[in-house]
Motif scaffolding. Structure first.
Motif, PDB file in Angstrom:
ATOM      1  N   MET A  21      10.914  75.602 -65.837  1.00 43.39           N
ATOM      2  CA  MET A  21      10.475  76.049 -67.156  1.00 43.39           C
ATOM      3  C   MET A  21       9.332  75.149 -67.632  1.00 43.39           C
ATOM      4  N   ASN A  22       8.207  75.765 -68.030  1.00 43.29           N
ATOM      5  CA  ASN A  22       7.074  74.960 -68.449  1.00 43.29           C
ATOM      6  C   ASN A  22       7.290  74.391 -69.846  1.00 43.29           C
ATOM      7  N   LEU A  23       6.405  73.447 -70.194  1.00 43.00           N
ATOM      8  CA  LEU A  23       6.578  72.715 -71.449  1.00 43.00           C
ATOM      9  C   LEU A  23       6.372  73.619 -72.655  1.00 43.00           C
ATOM     10  N   HIS A  24       5.441  74.588 -72.564  1.00 44.09           N
ATOM     11  CA  HIS A  24       5.231  75.525 -73.670  1.00 44.09           C
ATOM     12  C   HIS A  24       6.528  76.255 -74.014  1.00 44.09           C
ATOM     13  N   ARG A  25       7.197  76.742 -72.984  1.00 44.76           N
ATOM     14  CA  ARG A  25       8.433  77.499 -73.215  1.00 44.76           C
ATOM     15  C   ARG A  25       9.538  76.601 -73.761  1.00 44.76           C
ATOM     16  N   GLN A  26       9.596  75.365 -73.276  1.00 43.47           N
ATOM     17  CA  GLN A  26      10.614  74.450 -73.786  1.00 43.47           C
ATOM     18  C   GLN A  26      10.428  74.192 -75.276  1.00 43.47           C
ATOM     19  N   VAL A  27       9.180  73.965 -75.688  1.00 44.73           N
ATOM     20  CA  VAL A  27       8.920  73.705 -77.113  1.00 44.73           C
ATOM     21  C   VAL A  27       9.247  74.940 -77.942  1.00 44.73           C
ATOM     22  N   ALA A  28       8.847  76.132 -77.446  1.00 47.12           N
ATOM     23  CA  ALA A  28       9.131  77.371 -78.180  1.00 47.12           C
ATOM     24  C   ALA A  28      10.637  77.577 -78.327  1.00 47.12           C
ATOM     25  N   LEU A  29      11.381  77.345 -77.257  1.00 48.41           N
ATOM     26  CA  LEU A  29      12.840  77.510 -77.320  1.00 48.41           C
ATOM     27  C   LEU A  29      13.470  76.465 -78.232  1.00 48.41           C
TER      28      LEU A  29
ATOM     29  N   LEU B 298      23.599  78.036 -92.483  1.00 48.33           N
ATOM     30  CA  LEU B 298      23.504  78.624 -93.825  1.00 48.33           C
ATOM     31  C   LEU B 298      24.392  79.854 -93.953  1.00 48.33           C
ATOM     32  N   GLY B 299      24.406  80.705 -92.906  1.00 48.16           N
ATOM     33  CA  GLY B 299      25.207  81.918 -92.966  1.00 48.16           C
ATOM     34  C   GLY B 299      26.689  81.628 -93.035  1.00 48.16           C
ATOM     35  N   VAL B 300      27.158  80.743 -92.162  1.00 49.93           N
ATOM     36  CA  VAL B 300      28.588  80.413 -92.146  1.00 49.93           C
ATOM     37  C   VAL B 300      28.989  79.724 -93.450  1.00 49.93           C
ATOM     38  N   SER B 301      28.143  78.797 -93.900  1.00 50.19           N
ATOM     39  CA  SER B 301      28.459  78.087 -95.152  1.00 50.19           C
ATOM     40  C   SER B 301      28.518  79.058 -96.321  1.00 50.19           C
ATOM     41  N   THR B 302      27.559  79.971 -96.364  1.00 49.58           N
ATOM     42  CA  THR B 302      27.545  80.947 -97.458  1.00 49.58           C
ATOM     43  C   THR B 302      28.797  81.819 -97.432  1.00 49.58           C
ATOM     44  N   ALA B 303      29.141  82.290 -96.225  1.00 48.83           N
ATOM     45  CA  ALA B 303      30.313  83.158 -96.114  1.00 48.83           C
ATOM     46  C   ALA B 303      31.598  82.423 -96.493  1.00 48.83           C
ATOM     47  N   LEU B 304      31.702  81.173 -96.033  1.00 45.53           N
ATOM     48  CA  LEU B 304      32.930  80.413 -96.298  1.00 45.53           C
ATOM     49  C   LEU B 304      33.053  80.019 -97.772  1.00 45.53           C
TER      50      LEU B 304
ATOM     51  N   VAL C 262      15.233  87.381 -87.285  1.00 44.15           N
ATOM     52  CA  VAL C 262      13.808  87.286 -87.646  1.00 44.15           C
ATOM     53  C   VAL C 262      13.349  85.834 -87.605  1.00 44.15           C
ATOM     54  N   THR C 263      14.176  84.946 -88.146  1.00 42.31           N
ATOM     55  CA  THR C 263      13.818  83.526 -88.160  1.00 42.31           C
ATOM     56  C   THR C 263      13.688  82.978 -86.751  1.00 42.31           C
ATOM     57  N   THR C 264      14.581  83.414 -85.854  1.00 45.30           N
ATOM     58  CA  THR C 264      14.487  82.969 -84.464  1.00 45.30           C
ATOM     59  C   THR C 264      13.193  83.439 -83.826  1.00 45.30           C
ATOM     60  N   GLY C 265      12.837  84.713 -84.082  1.00 39.39           N
ATOM     61  CA  GLY C 265      11.567  85.220 -83.555  1.00 39.39           C
ATOM     62  C   GLY C 265      10.385  84.444 -84.101  1.00 39.39           C
ATOM     63  N   LEU C 266      10.429  84.172 -85.400  1.00 36.08           N
ATOM     64  CA  LEU C 266       9.358  83.373 -85.996  1.00 36.08           C
ATOM     65  C   LEU C 266       9.347  81.962 -85.429  1.00 36.08           C
ATOM     66  N   GLY C 267      10.541  81.440 -85.132  1.00 38.13           N
ATOM     67  CA  GLY C 267      10.615  80.104 -84.532  1.00 38.13           C
ATOM     68  C   GLY C 267       9.981  80.068 -83.158  1.00 38.13           C
ATOM     69  N   ILE C 268      10.228  81.134 -82.372  1.00 36.15           N
ATOM     70  CA  ILE C 268       9.608  81.203 -81.042  1.00 36.15           C
ATOM     71  C   ILE C 268       8.088  81.278 -81.169  1.00 36.15           C
ATOM     72  N   ALA C 269       7.617  82.140 -82.080  1.00 36.79           N
ATOM     73  CA  ALA C 269       6.166  82.275 -82.270  1.00 36.79           C
ATOM     74  C   ALA C 269       5.557  80.962 -82.752  1.00 36.79           C
ATOM     75  N   LEU C 270       6.221  80.332 -83.725  1.00 34.79           N
ATOM     76  CA  LEU C 270       5.718  79.064 -84.229  1.00 34.79           C
ATOM     77  C   LEU C 270       5.749  77.993 -83.153  1.00 34.79           C
TER      78      LEU C 270
ATOM     79  N   GLY D  89      15.715  77.430 -81.265  1.00 32.13           N
ATOM     80  CA  GLY D  89      17.072  76.904 -81.381  1.00 32.13           C
ATOM     81  C   GLY D  89      17.324  76.260 -82.731  1.00 32.13           C
ATOM     82  N   VAL D  90      16.335  75.502 -83.212  1.00 33.58           N
ATOM     83  CA  VAL D  90      16.486  74.869 -84.535  1.00 33.58           C
ATOM     84  C   VAL D  90      16.579  75.928 -85.629  1.00 33.58           C
ATOM     85  N   ALA D  91      15.691  76.953 -85.537  1.00 29.32           N
ATOM     86  CA  ALA D  91      15.722  78.015 -86.543  1.00 29.32           C
ATOM     87  C   ALA D  91      17.049  78.752 -86.523  1.00 29.32           C
ATOM     88  N   LEU D  92      17.557  79.046 -85.320  1.00 32.81           N
ATOM     89  CA  LEU D  92      18.835  79.751 -85.201  1.00 32.81           C
ATOM     90  C   LEU D  92      19.983  78.901 -85.726  1.00 32.81           C
TER      91      LEU D  92
END
Length: 451
Positions: free
Chosen positions: A1-9, A22-28, A164-172, A13-16
């Motif tokens: 896996m190249n470095l570009h892909r590692q950084v994108a993932l 946030l989702g679990v905390s909100t629900a709980l 959506v946030t994960t997709g934006l995280g990958i793009a970012l 991962g951070v965005a997810l």
């Protein structure tokens, strides 16, 4: 896996992870808060309704059923009253038997109770109020399905937002990786260019201090390497020139001795034969060394060439017909220097004759954007771990080879100057197959530095 892909993932991962937390905390947190708020509201409402029902039971018991139906309550709630061993309900679908036994017992005994239960209609909040003056018990049931549905909807919204946030995280991440690694990518390309022989390549220092140090070190290294290569080439050329004159004297002397073989004894003839073979080998070494050291300085004469014509020189070197074509080889046109490409064919055929058990065939194979010259031999082949080494200067396939180690190096350099590639592979029927691949684009060779 190249470095570009590692950084994108990593960004994804951070965005997810943030979205999931946030989702679990909100629900709980949200569900208990909404239920607690519903409890406070229903307690006040149940207390008010209980007082109304108590007054009706005492003053006008015959109006109890109508009063129950007329109470102002939310749609998902209903009431029950236990009086004199009988249950009254606010609607026909309400069944006291649906209530847990403990709830019914509290209503009968006149004990106050607030409890969450699961009924056939869904999760509910049950509030039991005693009616001591009337000797009765009042039960009000409030549905919690709307809160559950609201929580589920919120979870779905958060899941969608997480996607959506994960997709934006990958793009970012890809954007950030591309921006951050752009100097590294440029350095990698420059290193590849230097490895392919382009010693004029340099890297722009850029504005980052850390990268400027790396770029400066790289540029100094390449400049030093270029000076070293030029110095070695000049040395080889000077040595070759100095050796040619005495070598020609030796060659002529050996030829004179060989012309008088008939007058020599058998032992002397054998010595002369060995001397003649070694002098010829030495002459080939000096010739190859002189050619490979002066090749960058000789002018290129670019012209459209038919490779089917260029490879005809192979018949002369082999001493027999070995040239053939594959498909439309007669129409394979490239732009190049005829003399240099003919030398490529000569060296490959000579290598096959002297080290490959004899040349089997020389063919021209046109492709879509390239044309190949294929030279097959009948030798044992070249081991996989030596297939790059043999194209280096003084590189040999085995320690016992009698070659100079310069012929294939000259082939590799001339092919590179024509923007092509050369490699060796196994021949399907045994032996080695040397492949020269040249581009048909007229501008490909012109675009490369020829020094």
């Amino acid at each position: 896996m190249n470095l570009h892909r590692q950084v994108a993932l990593m960004f994804a991962g951070v965005a997810l992870a943030v979205t999931a937390v946030l989702g679990v905390s909100t629900a709980l947190l949200l569900y208990p808060v909404m239920v607690e708020q519903r409890e406070r509201t229903t307690e006040r409402q149940a207390a008010i309704h209980a007082r109304i029902i108590e007054q009706v039971v005492l003053a006008a018991p015959d109006q109890l059923a109508d009063t129950l139906r007329g109470l102002d309550r939310p749609i998902a709630s209903y009431s029950l009253v236990y009086v004199d061993g009988r249950w009254y309900t606010s609607n026909v679908t309400a069944d006291p038997l649906d209530l847990p036994a403990g709830v019914r017992a509290s209503a009968v005994a006149g004990r106050q109770l607030v409890v969450r239960v699961s009924l056939p209609t869904g999760p509910s909040l049950v509030n039991v109020r005693p009616l001591p003056a009337a000797g009765a018990g009042y039960v009000e049931v409030f549905g919690l399905s709307d809160i559950t549905q609201t929580t589920r909807t919120l979870i779905l919204v958060l899941v969608a937002a997480g996607t959506v946030t994960t997709g934006l995280g990958i793009a970012l991440g890809r954007w950030a990786a591309t921006a951050a690694l752009r100097p590294v990518t440029a350095l990698t390309r420059a290193a590849a260019a230097v490895a392919s022989g382009d010693l004029d390549t340099r890297v722009s220092p850029g504005r980052a201090a850390d990268l400027r140090m790396i770029a400066d070190a790289f540029n100094r290294t390449v400049a030093a390497l270029r000076r070293r290569v030029e110095r070695d080439a000049r040395f080889a050329a000077n040595v070759s020139h100095e050796l040619r004159t005495p070598l020609m004297t030796i060659v002529n002397a050996v030829e004179i001795l060989d012309a008088r073989r008939a007058t020599l004894t058998p032992a002397d003839r054998e010595v002369v034969g060995l001397l003649r073979a070694e002098v010829r080998r030495f002459q080939r070494t000096v010739t190859d060394l002189l050619e490979i050291s002066t090749a960058p300085d000789r002018a290129f004469v670019f012209e459209p060439l038919s490779l089917a014509e260029v490879v005809q020189v192979a018949d002369t070197v082999a001493g027999r017909p070995v040239v053939g074509t594959t498909g439309t080889g007669d129409g394979a046109i490239v732009t190049g220097d005829r003399t240099r490409l003919e030398r490529v064919v000569v060296n490959l055929v000579d290598n096959a004759q002297r080290h490959g058990g004899g040349v089997v065939a020389v063919t021209v194979e046109p492709g879509r954007d390239t044309v190949r010259i294929v030279v097959d031999d009948a030798g044992p082949g070249v081991p996989a771990n030596l297939r790059e080494q043999i194209f280096e200067r003084f590189g040999r396939a085995s320690g016992g080879s009698a070659g100079t180690g310069l012929g294939l190096a000259l082939v590799a350099e001339e092919v590179r100057r024509h923007a092509g590639r050369v490699w060796v592979e196994d021949r399907p029927k045994g032996g080695a197959r040397f492949v020269v691949e040249l581009p048909t684009d007229p501008g490909a060779a012109h675009a490369l530095p020829q020094a």
